[in-house]
Scaffold this motif. Structure first.
Motif, PDB file in Angstrom:
ATOM      1  N   ALA A  80      46.866  25.900  52.835  1.00  0.00           N
ATOM      2  CA  ALA A  80      46.276  26.774  51.824  1.00  0.00           C
ATOM      3  C   ALA A  80      46.448  28.222  52.203  1.00  0.00           C
ATOM      4  CB  ALA A  80      44.794  26.451  51.645  1.00  0.00           C
ATOM      5  N   TRP A  81      47.053  28.892  51.710  1.00  0.00           N
ATOM      6  CA  TRP A  81      47.967  29.321  50.719  1.00  0.00           C
ATOM      7  C   TRP A  81      49.107  30.033  51.372  1.00  0.00           C
ATOM      8  CZ3 TRP A  81      42.578  29.868  49.775  1.00  0.00           C
ATOM      9  CH2 TRP A  81      42.080  28.906  48.903  1.00  0.00           C
ATOM     10  N   SER A  82      49.763  29.325  52.312  1.00  0.00           N
ATOM     11  CA  SER A  82      50.870  29.947  53.031  1.00  0.00           C
ATOM     12  C   SER A  82      51.841  28.889  53.533  1.00  0.00           C
ATOM     13  CB  SER A  82      50.338  30.752  54.216  1.00  0.00           C
ATOM     14  OG  SER A  82      49.748  29.893  55.171  1.00  0.00           O
ATOM     15  N   PHE A  83      53.036  29.358  53.814  1.00  0.00           N
ATOM     16  CA  PHE A  83      54.025  28.567  54.534  1.00  0.00           C
ATOM     17  C   PHE A  83      54.125  29.162  55.931  1.00  0.00           C
ATOM     18  CE2 PHE A  83      55.638  28.150  50.127  1.00  0.00           C
ATOM     19  CZ  PHE A  83      55.625  26.770  50.028  1.00  0.00           C
ATOM     20  N   SER A  84      54.252  28.306  56.924  1.00  0.00           N
ATOM     21  CA  SER A  84      54.445  28.786  58.286  1.00  0.00           C
ATOM     22  C   SER A  84      55.719  28.148  58.827  1.00  0.00           C
ATOM     23  CB  SER A  84      53.262  28.403  59.156  1.00  0.00           C
ATOM     24  OG  SER A  84      53.472  28.814  60.486  1.00  0.00           O
ATOM     25  N   PRO A  85      56.731  28.941  59.113  1.00  0.00           N
ATOM     26  CA  PRO A  85      56.827  30.391  59.029  1.00  0.00           C
ATOM     27  C   PRO A  85      57.036  30.845  57.590  1.00  0.00           C
ATOM     28  CG  PRO A  85      58.920  29.514  59.749  1.00  0.00           C
ATOM     29  CD  PRO A  85      57.982  28.346  59.649  1.00  0.00           C
ATOM     30  N   ALA A  86      56.631  32.074  57.312  1.00  0.00           N
ATOM     31  CA  ALA A  86      56.786  32.633  55.969  1.00  0.00           C
ATOM     32  C   ALA A  86      58.193  33.183  55.753  1.00  0.00           C
ATOM     33  CB  ALA A  86      55.758  33.737  55.734  1.00  0.00           C
ATOM     34  N   GLU A  87      58.888  33.507  56.847  1.00  0.00           N
ATOM     35  CA  GLU A  87      60.268  33.991  56.771  1.00  0.00           C
ATOM     36  C   GLU A  87      61.159  33.125  57.638  1.00  0.00           C
ATOM     37  OE1 GLU A  87      61.023  38.050  57.726  1.00  0.00           O
ATOM     38  OE2 GLU A  87      59.935  38.803  55.993  1.00  0.00           O
ATOM     39  N   ILE A  88      62.258  32.689  57.047  1.00  0.00           N
ATOM     40  CA  ILE A  88      63.241  31.890  57.756  1.00  0.00           C
ATOM     41  C   ILE A  88      64.552  32.665  57.718  1.00  0.00           C
ATOM     42  CG2 ILE A  88      64.561  29.736  57.698  1.00  0.00           C
ATOM     43  CD1 ILE A  88      62.058  28.445  56.403  1.00  0.00           C
ATOM     44  N   GLU A  89      65.128  32.936  58.880  1.00  0.00           N
ATOM     45  CA  GLU A  89      66.382  33.686  58.945  1.00  0.00           C
ATOM     46  C   GLU A  89      67.509  32.753  59.359  1.00  0.00           C
ATOM     47  OE1 GLU A  89      66.282  37.384  61.036  1.00  0.00           O
ATOM     48  OE2 GLU A  89      64.311  37.912  60.220  1.00  0.00           O
ATOM     49  N   LEU A  90      68.611  32.796  58.582  1.00  0.00           N
ATOM     50  CA  LEU A  90      69.776  31.953  58.822  1.00  0.00           C
ATOM     51  C   LEU A  90      71.048  32.755  58.646  1.00  0.00           C
ATOM     52  CD1 LEU A  90      68.634  28.939  56.602  1.00  0.00           C
ATOM     53  CD2 LEU A  90      68.738  28.934  59.092  1.00  0.00           C
ATOM     54  N   PRO A  91      72.136  32.341  59.311  1.00  0.00           N
ATOM     55  CA  PRO A  91      73.418  32.985  59.045  1.00  0.00           C
ATOM     56  C   PRO A  91      74.036  32.426  57.763  1.00  0.00           C
ATOM     57  CG  PRO A  91      73.686  31.320  60.737  1.00  0.00           C
ATOM     58  CD  PRO A  91      72.206  31.400  60.432  1.00  0.00           C
ATOM     59  N   ALA A  92      74.914  33.193  57.129  1.00  0.00           N
ATOM     60  CA  ALA A  92      75.618  32.706  55.937  1.00  0.00           C
ATOM     61  C   ALA A  92      76.438  31.482  56.311  1.00  0.00           C
ATOM     62  CB  ALA A  92      76.506  33.800  55.366  1.00  0.00           C
ATOM     63  N   GLY A  93      76.480  30.525  55.420  1.00  0.00           N
ATOM     64  CA  GLY A  93      77.211  29.289  55.657  1.00  0.00           C
ATOM     65  C   GLY A  93      76.420  28.250  56.418  1.00  0.00           C
ATOM     66  N   ALA A  94      75.161  28.516  56.692  1.00  0.00           N
ATOM     67  CA  ALA A  94      74.340  27.608  57.495  1.00  0.00           C
ATOM     68  C   ALA A  94      73.985  26.346  56.724  1.00  0.00           C
ATOM     69  CB  ALA A  94      73.063  28.310  57.941  1.00  0.00           C
ATOM     70  N   ASP A  95      74.155  25.212  57.393  1.00  0.00           N
ATOM     71  CA  ASP A  95      73.628  23.941  56.903  1.00  0.00           C
ATOM     72  C   ASP A  95      72.271  23.779  57.559  1.00  0.00           C
ATOM     73  OD1 ASP A  95      75.906  23.162  55.418  1.00  0.00           O
ATOM     74  OD2 ASP A  95      76.892  22.484  57.257  1.00  0.00           O
ATOM     75  N   VAL A  96      71.245  23.552  56.756  1.00  0.00           N
ATOM     76  CA  VAL A  96      69.898  23.477  57.311  1.00  0.00           C
ATOM     77  C   VAL A  96      69.154  22.274  56.738  1.00  0.00           C
ATOM     78  CG1 VAL A  96      68.962  25.071  55.587  1.00  0.00           C
ATOM     79  CG2 VAL A  96      67.746  24.761  57.721  1.00  0.00           C
ATOM     80  N   GLU A  97      68.402  21.621  57.609  1.00  0.00           N
ATOM     81  CA  GLU A  97      67.499  20.554  57.186  1.00  0.00           C
ATOM     82  C   GLU A  97      66.088  21.116  57.259  1.00  0.00           C
ATOM     83  OE1 GLU A  97      66.566  15.947  58.228  1.00  0.00           O
ATOM     84  OE2 GLU A  97      66.499  17.354  59.916  1.00  0.00           O
ATOM     85  N   PHE A  98      65.408  21.137  56.119  1.00  0.00           N
ATOM     86  CA  PHE A  98      64.019  21.560  56.087  1.00  0.00           C
ATOM     87  C   PHE A  98      63.152  20.328  56.346  1.00  0.00           C
ATOM     88  CE2 PHE A  98      66.194  24.738  53.574  1.00  0.00           C
ATOM     89  CZ  PHE A  98      65.635  25.913  54.038  1.00  0.00           C
ATOM     90  N   VAL A  99      62.231  20.452  57.296  1.00  0.00           N
ATOM     91  CA  VAL A  99      61.278  19.396  57.630  1.00  0.00           C
ATOM     92  C   VAL A  99      59.906  19.993  57.359  1.00  0.00           C
ATOM     93  CG1 VAL A  99      60.448  17.841  59.422  1.00  0.00           C
ATOM     94  CG2 VAL A  99      62.855  18.521  59.391  1.00  0.00           C
ATOM     95  N   VAL A 100      59.234  19.479  56.326  1.00  0.00           N
ATOM     96  CA  VAL A 100      58.021  20.132  55.825  1.00  0.00           C
ATOM     97  C   VAL A 100      56.890  19.119  55.704  1.00  0.00           C
ATOM     98  CG1 VAL A 100      57.108  21.637  54.006  1.00  0.00           C
ATOM     99  CG2 VAL A 100      59.574  21.561  54.416  1.00  0.00           C
ATOM    100  N   THR A 101      55.679  19.538  56.039  1.00  0.00           N
ATOM    101  CA  THR A 101      54.489  18.733  55.787  1.00  0.00           C
ATOM    102  C   THR A 101      53.335  19.653  55.415  1.00  0.00           C
ATOM    103  OG1 THR A 101      53.165  16.852  56.560  1.00  0.00           O
ATOM    104  CG2 THR A 101      53.530  18.650  58.127  1.00  0.00           C
ATOM    105  N   SER A 102      52.250  19.049  54.960  1.00  0.00           N
ATOM    106  CA  SER A 102      51.063  19.799  54.551  1.00  0.00           C
ATOM    107  C   SER A 102      49.873  19.361  55.383  1.00  0.00           C
ATOM    108  CB  SER A 102      50.775  19.540  53.065  1.00  0.00           C
ATOM    109  OG  SER A 102      49.516  20.065  52.712  1.00  0.00           O
TER     110      SER A 102
END
Length: 163
Positions: A80-102
């Motif tokens: 409630a009421w945020s994502f942690s981390p709030a900023e995600i930095e990646l290089p261009a062309g990055a393949d990323v797997e988001f792993v998220v829970t609440s």
């Protein structure tokens, strides 16, 4: 003994109903097989209270991690009421797997202009992959109403030059 008499149109309606139900059932089974939809496994389940207290890896240290194969994993905790981390930095062309829970209630996890859109359910782990080909800033939005400050729940993926 009286026999049951069904009017012609009622009989037609019953047949049509059965055909539609069978067609829906076939469509659901086919879409499950085609889309690979399955129920969460034990691996995809966590205790929300333990996540909130920081006792569940990888959610005890949310952030972005480069994997040995050159791809990235972004571990995100929605609360409630945020994502942690709030900023995600990646290089261009990055393949990323988001792993998220609440840790508390159902949240949404939508990254604008990218094919990432999921429901984050307490006790479940959402895993979704994306590739960020172009540099820019991509907004992360909670699209499931999660309370009074829901409109303030957002984050960003910042994609820079090739890394």
């Amino acid at each position: 003994m009286a026999t049951l008499q069904i009017e012609k149109w009622e009989r037609w309606f019953l047949y049509a109903t059965v055909v539609v139900l069978v067609a829906f059932f076939i469509a659901i089974v086919a879409s499950i097989g085609e889309a690979g939809i399955h129920l969460p496994t034990d691996e995809a389940q966590v205790d929300p209270a333990a996540v909130a207290s920081g006792d569940v890896p990888p959610f005890d240290n949310p952030g972005v991690y480069e994997l040995p194969d050159g791809s990235y994993q972004a571990v995100v905790v929605a609360k409630a009421w945020s994502f942690s981390p709030a900023e995600i930095e990646l290089p261009a062309g990055a393949d990323v797997e988001f792993v998220v829970t609440s840790t508390d209630v159902i949240h949404g996890f939508l990254i604008a202009d990218v094919a990432v859109n999921g429901m984050v359910i307490p006790g479940q782990v959402l895993k979704v992959n994306a590739t960020f080909d172009e540099a820019g800033v991509y907004d992360i939005i909670c699209h499931e109403y999660c309370g009074l400050a829901h409109n303030q729940m957002f984050g960003q993926v910042k994609v820079g030059g090739a890394g």
